[in-house]
Scaffold this active site. Structure first.
Site, PDB file in Angstrom:
ATOM      1  N   GLY A  47      50.492 -38.141  27.956  1.00  0.00           N
ATOM      2  CA  GLY A  47      51.842 -38.666  28.032  1.00  0.00           C
ATOM      3  C   GLY A  47      51.924 -39.946  27.234  1.00  0.00           C
ATOM      4  N   GLN A  52      55.027 -47.979  23.909  1.00  0.00           N
ATOM      5  CA  GLN A  52      53.701 -47.887  23.295  1.00  0.00           C
ATOM      6  C   GLN A  52      53.771 -47.699  21.783  1.00  0.00           C
ATOM      7  OE1 GLN A  52      52.224 -44.890  26.400  1.00  0.00           O
ATOM      8  NE2 GLN A  52      50.358 -45.935  25.759  1.00  0.00           N
ATOM      9  N   CYS A  99      44.374 -44.678  28.941  1.00  0.00           N
ATOM     10  CA  CYS A  99      45.666 -44.951  28.305  1.00  0.00           C
ATOM     11  C   CYS A  99      45.452 -45.109  26.812  1.00  0.00           C
ATOM     12  CB  CYS A  99      46.243 -46.243  28.896  1.00  0.00           C
ATOM     13  SG  CYS A  99      47.830 -46.714  28.184  1.00  0.00           S
ATOM     14  N   LEU A 100      46.355 -44.566  26.015  1.00  0.00           N
ATOM     15  CA  LEU A 100      46.232 -44.687  24.560  1.00  0.00           C
ATOM     16  C   LEU A 100      46.316 -46.151  24.104  1.00  0.00           C
ATOM     17  CD1 LEU A 100      48.448 -41.691  23.375  1.00  0.00           C
ATOM     18  CD2 LEU A 100      45.953 -41.780  23.542  1.00  0.00           C
ATOM     19  N   HIS A 141      52.238 -43.796  35.979  1.00  0.00           N
ATOM     20  CA  HIS A 141      51.555 -44.511  34.892  1.00  0.00           C
ATOM     21  C   HIS A 141      52.522 -44.751  33.721  1.00  0.00           C
ATOM     22  CE1 HIS A 141      48.029 -45.246  32.081  1.00  0.00           C
ATOM     23  NE2 HIS A 141      49.020 -44.994  31.232  1.00  0.00           N
ATOM     24  N   GLU A 142      53.232 -43.692  33.325  1.00  0.00           N
ATOM     25  CA  GLU A 142      54.148 -43.832  32.182  1.00  0.00           C
ATOM     26  C   GLU A 142      55.315 -44.756  32.536  1.00  0.00           C
ATOM     27  OE1 GLU A 142      52.941 -43.028  29.530  1.00  0.00           O
ATOM     28  OE2 GLU A 142      51.508 -41.503  30.127  1.00  0.00           O
ATOM     29  N   HIS A 145      54.658 -48.436  32.102  1.00  0.00           N
ATOM     30  CA  HIS A 145      54.806 -48.966  30.736  1.00  0.00           C
ATOM     31  C   HIS A 145      56.208 -49.533  30.498  1.00  0.00           C
ATOM     32  CE1 HIS A 145      51.038 -47.960  28.777  1.00  0.00           C
ATOM     33  NE2 HIS A 145      51.071 -46.720  29.243  1.00  0.00           N
TER      34      HIS A 145
HETATM   35 NI    NI Z   1      49.393 -45.433  29.204  1.00  0.00          NI
END
Ligand code: NI
Length: 182
Positions: A47, A52, A99-100, A141-142, A145
């Site tokens: 995701g 991000q 996480c990216l 989580h998303e 952000h």
């Molecule tokens: Ni993340």
């Protein structure tokens, strides 16, 4: 239509409270979502949230199939604009999140394992779903952000943040499994 650079922890644009979208069907929203898909697929993420890739808006996508998170149950592939959620349980569940924006690290994060979430899709239709387990986790989580929160600030214990390719990581996982950090 572009693979964007994923901002990494330390880039201050990750810590903003992202803006609500007034017209969820606007063309610029579709363009952002296309960039989000191109980018998350290129990085094998499960995701991604718009901040991000430096778009300061409340858009998330999740349920993208990836070998980085195998055996996590079925999460419907979803675009969610202006998302919200409510917690439906007192029960917390832990998992080694990644996480990216925090490459190569995993952290043990406990979150409520049952929520209801809602938001709009690209056609402006309201989506409302109950979610449990990994599905509930990825949504939270998303959504974090969008409020400028990265998972390391949610780890249960600072020692439970580790490089996933470090030899000791396996041992750390076993220690957590054995309840040493309760
Ligand atoms: Ni993340």
């Amino acid at each position: 239509m572009a693979i964007k650079t994923v901002l990494r922890m330390g880039d201050l644009r990750l810590y903003r409270v992202a803006k609500l979208i007034e017209d969820v069907r606007a063309d610029f929203v579709k363009e952002i979502v296309t960039d989000m898909y191109d980018t998350v697929i290129s990085r094998a993420g499960a995701g991604i949230a718009a901040p991000q890739i430096a778009y300061d808006y409340r858009i998330i996508i999740f349920g993208v199939p990836t070998p980085r998170y195998p055996n996590t149950g079925i999460v419907p592939e979803t675009v969610l604009i202006n998302p919200e959620f409510e917690i439906l349980t007192d029960r917390l569940e832990g998992y080694w999140e990644g996480c990216l924006s925090v490459p190569n690290l995993r952290g043990w994060v406990e979150r409520p394992n049952h929520i209801v979430y809602r938001g709009y899709d690209l056609e402006g239709c309201l989506i409302e779903r109950e979610a449990q387990g990994f599905h509930a986790r990825v949504v939270q989580h998303e959504m974090d952000h969008l409020d400028g929160i990265l998972f390391p600030s949610r780890v249960k214990h600072t020692r439970l943040l580790a490089f996933e390719d470090e030899a000791g990581f396996q041992e750390l996982k076993e220690q957590v499994q054995a309840g040493q950090f309760l």
